[in-house]
Design a protein around this motif. Structure first.
Motif, PDB file in Angstrom:
ATOM      1  N   GLY A  20      38.555 -25.397  23.312  1.00 36.06           N
ATOM      2  CA  GLY A  20      38.665 -24.846  24.419  1.00 36.06           C
ATOM      3  C   GLY A  20      37.376 -25.582  25.396  1.00 36.06           C
ATOM      4  N   LEU A  21      36.217 -25.630  24.509  1.00 32.36           N
ATOM      5  CA  LEU A  21      34.954 -26.277  25.096  1.00 32.36           C
ATOM      6  C   LEU A  21      35.293 -27.852  25.370  1.00 32.36           C
ATOM      7  N   TRP A  22      36.049 -28.281  24.608  1.00 34.46           N
ATOM      8  CA  TRP A  22      36.508 -29.749  24.748  1.00 34.46           C
ATOM      9  C   TRP A  22      37.578 -30.012  26.016  1.00 34.46           C
ATOM     10  N   TRP A  23      38.242 -29.220  26.242  1.00 34.61           N
ATOM     11  CA  TRP A  23      38.990 -29.149  27.442  1.00 34.61           C
ATOM     12  C   TRP A  23      38.051 -28.983  28.720  1.00 34.61           C
ATOM     13  N   LEU A  81      41.242 -27.203  33.338  1.00 32.05           N
ATOM     14  CA  LEU A  81      40.339 -25.947  33.432  1.00 32.05           C
ATOM     15  C   LEU A  81      41.149 -24.782  33.039  1.00 32.05           C
ATOM     16  N   ALA A  82      42.175 -24.524  33.161  1.00 33.14           N
ATOM     17  CA  ALA A  82      43.075 -23.458  32.689  1.00 33.14           C
ATOM     18  C   ALA A  82      42.957 -23.299  31.134  1.00 33.14           C
ATOM     19  N   LEU A  83      43.265 -24.654  30.503  1.00 34.49           N
ATOM     20  CA  LEU A  83      43.064 -24.739  29.115  1.00 34.49           C
ATOM     21  C   LEU A  83      41.978 -24.566  28.638  1.00 34.49           C
ATOM     22  N   VAL A  95      50.166 -19.864  24.667  1.00 36.54           N
ATOM     23  CA  VAL A  95      50.616 -20.702  25.896  1.00 36.54           C
ATOM     24  C   VAL A  95      49.625 -21.948  26.265  1.00 36.54           C
ATOM     25  N   ALA A  96      48.120 -21.556  26.112  1.00 36.66           N
ATOM     26  CA  ALA A  96      47.203 -22.648  26.438  1.00 36.66           C
ATOM     27  C   ALA A  96      47.436 -23.603  25.140  1.00 36.66           C
ATOM     28  N   LEU A  97      47.643 -22.866  23.698  1.00 38.06           N
ATOM     29  CA  LEU A  97      47.666 -24.331  22.939  1.00 38.06           C
ATOM     30  C   LEU A  97      48.793 -24.783  23.046  1.00 38.06           C
ATOM     31  N   ALA A  98      50.092 -24.393  23.300  1.00 44.70           N
ATOM     32  CA  ALA A  98      51.287 -25.154  23.382  1.00 44.70           C
ATOM     33  C   ALA A  98      51.071 -26.138  24.801  1.00 44.70           C
TER      34      ALA A  98
END
Length: 150
Positions: A20-23, A81-83, A95-98
């Motif tokens: 998440g921090l990478w995104w 940003l959402a991811l 949902v975020a991982l997919a």
């Protein structure tokens, strides 16, 4: 077998949060003004797509992305940003991982000739797959606190 400091589920949560921090970093370093006003990221992608060896990529880009560069720029920037927020907070994590896995696969296919970023996309896709199939949202997440995806 005991792990150092954390349990296996906690290490999966660390992996998810790190992704998440990478995104979020991917979102942060973009020149949003250039992306939104000029579609600069889309211009770059158009050059890559025009030289792509797969005709389906060129045709898909020409049909979907090229006619709406500003909309696509907003989609890419806001998706990152959402991811980032979803994975870091652990909210709607599957949902975020997919979605992240799909976005990385799309980046990987588009940039098949640009090996500079392929390692990053491959690693992010791998982490997404591991975190998704290992159900990393069960620890240290809003999903867990809210009883979602139990």
């Amino acid at each position: 077998m005991h792990t150092i400091w954390l349990t296996g589920a906690e290490w999966l949560a660390v992996l998810r949060i790190g992704l998440g921090l990478w995104w979020l970093e991917s979102w942060r370093h973009k020149d949003k003004k250039a992306w939104f006003e000029r579609g600069s990221g889309i211009e770059w992608a158009a050059g890559v797509a025009s030289r792509h060896r797969l005709p389906a990529v060129r045709k898909g880009f020409d049909r979907v992305v090229a006619p709406r560069p500003r909309v696509m720029a907003h989609i890419v920037v806001h998706a990152e940003l959402a991811l980032g927020l979803g994975l870091t907070a652990g909210f709607l994590t599957p949902v975020a991982l997919a979605g992240g896995l799909l976005l990385n696969v799309l980046y990987f296919v588009l940039m098949i000739h640009d090996w500079a970023e392929q390692g990053q996309n491959a690693m992010m896709a791998l982490i997404s797959a591991v975190a998704l199939f290992a159900m990393s949202w069960q620890t240290w997440s809003a999903d867990s606190a809210l009883g979602l995806f139990a």
